[in-house]
Design a protein around this motif. Structure first.
Motif, PDB file in Angstrom:
ATOM      1  N   GLY A  22     -20.972 -34.858  25.677  1.00  0.00           N
ATOM      2  CA  GLY A  22     -21.900 -35.605  26.463  1.00  0.00           C
ATOM      3  C   GLY A  22     -23.309 -35.074  25.939  1.00  0.00           C
ATOM      4  N   ASN A  23     -24.386 -35.721  26.518  1.00  0.00           N
ATOM      5  CA  ASN A  23     -26.107 -35.489  26.030  1.00  0.00           C
ATOM      6  C   ASN A  23     -26.052 -33.985  25.855  1.00  0.00           C
ATOM      7  OD1 ASN A  23     -28.503 -36.639  25.214  1.00  0.00           O
ATOM      8  ND2 ASN A  23     -29.119 -35.696  27.276  1.00  0.00           N
ATOM      9  N   ILE A  59     -19.129 -35.199  20.450  1.00  0.00           N
ATOM     10  CA  ILE A  59     -19.840 -36.130  21.328  1.00  0.00           C
ATOM     11  C   ILE A  59     -19.388 -36.617  22.549  1.00  0.00           C
ATOM     12  CG2 ILE A  59     -20.984 -38.438  21.222  1.00  0.00           C
ATOM     13  CD1 ILE A  59     -21.404 -38.011  18.410  1.00  0.00           C
ATOM     14  N   GLY A  73     -25.437 -36.152  21.672  1.00  0.00           N
ATOM     15  CA  GLY A  73     -24.775 -37.286  22.314  1.00  0.00           C
ATOM     16  C   GLY A  73     -24.854 -38.538  21.596  1.00  0.00           C
ATOM     17  N   GLN A 112     -23.765 -39.714  28.704  1.00  0.00           N
ATOM     18  CA  GLN A 112     -24.463 -39.883  27.224  1.00  0.00           C
ATOM     19  C   GLN A 112     -26.090 -40.206  27.350  1.00  0.00           C
ATOM     20  OE1 GLN A 112     -22.977 -39.010  24.722  1.00  0.00           O
ATOM     21  NE2 GLN A 112     -20.807 -38.721  25.454  1.00  0.00           N
TER      22      GLN A 112
END
Length: 382
Positions: free
Chosen positions: A327-328, A323, A245, A40
């Motif tokens: 992830g990011n 999310i 994220g 994240q």
């Protein structure tokens, strides 16, 4: 959510200060927490809250586990130091970039990134990224004609830069990528985007003149009120493009923290929420805002007094799942298996639109249409 995700949100609340005690976990769970934090892009943020924790947060009591836990925390602290050093470098790069652009007759306003970090209790803990700078010729409005001039100026310096509807890449500054925005953000729906761009233009002067201390100088950053709308549009856009994220949601938490909170009378009459609801409905951000509000109250522990609209659990749970899966910026999302060609990316976008259709109807229906229009826009401007 899985049990490990619930544990991670407890750890996140501890880092935010909305939960008093750090959760006690097994060694393997702590290792999972480290991996989720990396996924994240919030390793520095979580790690900065762990600097003074003792061994009592580890459930195992044997010497081998304690040694392994110490090694893990040392690795985590190493990441914290690297992120802090990177932030210091990027802050210097921001100042250099502003000076360079201002020497060319442009006004600058720092969007997202290092500007968001200023709102954090420990601004060096936020993982830095690119530099996004909103530009315009001094005291002018970014009309289509002025936007073409900005694009031409960028291409004179970097001929292979490709302009998109809201920004163009310009040369890196000391190795840090830079995007010059002539529009802060956009939406796919024609009418919602029109109202959003009108909002940006109407409030532009205030943003370019909102100077804050930044290192040894002053730079312009958006006001908290403007950021409430702008950063929602950023979250919404990335939800449809690659994904978002937790770093972006933490940014929004601190954005609300920095904003004026409603008075007791406003809380009683809900007048402030009604004002925000009207504005966010007009610019097409009402439903995504309600989803983010649910996340912030139920998973981040945000005080309900900070709410700007009523939360929406159904949409909130959907966005949280996106999310946690992606992830990011969706870099860890394994659900899409198309090629990296233009055709494959377009199929991926269509699949994402279908996933979002029952939650965010207007944007999901508008996205394919916007994509065709944007291809024509890019051809015309490039």
């Amino acid at each position: 959510m899985e049990a490990r995700d619930e544990l991670f949100f407890r750890l996140l609340r501890f880092a935010l200060g909305t939960e008093e005690n750090c959760p006690k976990m097994h060694l393997n769970e702590w290792r999972e927490m480290f991996q989720i934090a990396k996924k994240q892009a919030i390793t520095g943020f979580i790690g900065s809250a762990l600097k003074n924790i003792g061994g009592d947060v580890l459930i195992e009591k044997d010497a081998k586990s304690k040694d392994s836990f110490t090694d893990l925390i040392m690795d985590w602290m190493g990441e914290v130091v690297k992120i802090a050093r990177r932030n210091q470098k990027v802050n210097n790069d921001v100042i250099d970039e502003f000076l360079k652009l201002e020497s060319k007759g442009l006004q600058c306003c720092l969007l997202k990134g290092q500007g968001n970090a200023l709102m954090y209790p420990n601004y060096d803990s936020r993982t830095s990224g690119d530099i996004d700078v909103w530009v315009r010729f001094k005291d002018t409005v970014n009309t289509d004609g002025n936007i073409r001039k900005i694009i031409k100026m960028a291409k004179n310096v970097q001929p292979n830069s490709k302009a998109s509807y809201h920004h163009i890449d310009i040369p890196d500054i000391n190795g840090t990528p830079v995007e010059a925005h002539y529009r802060p953000q956009f939406l796919f729906s024609y009418w919602h985007n029109k109202h959003l761009q009108d909002y940006f233009i109407k409030h532009a002067d205030e943003q370019f003149n909102n100077k804050v201390k930044f290192g040894d100088t002053e730079i312009a950053v958006p006001t908290p009120k403007f950021n409430i709308v702008f950063q929602l549009s950023h979250i919404y856009n990335h939800l449809f493009h690659e994904g978002i994220g937790l770093r972006q949601i933490i940014d929004y938490y601190y954005q609300l923290n920095a904003s004026p909170h409603p008075s007791p009378e406003e809380r009683e009459t809900k007048s402030l929420r009604k004002d925000y609801a009207r504005l966010l409905n007009k610019v097409g951000l009402y439903h995504i805002t309600r989803a983010i509000m649910w996340i912030l109250v139920n998973l981040f522990g945000m005080p309900s007094e900070w709410l700007i609209v009523e939360p929406d659990e159904k949409r909130g749970r959907f966005v949280v799942n996106e999310i946690l899966q992606g992830g990011n910026f969706g870099k860890s999302d394994k659900r899409y298996h198309f090629s990296n060609t233009a055709f494959g990316k377009n199929l991926q976008r269509l699949q994402r639109d279908c996933r979002l259709l029952s939650y965010f109807l207007s944007e999901a229906l508008s996205e394919p249409i916007f994509r065709f229009w944007h291809a024509w826009w890019r051809y015309k401007h490039n």
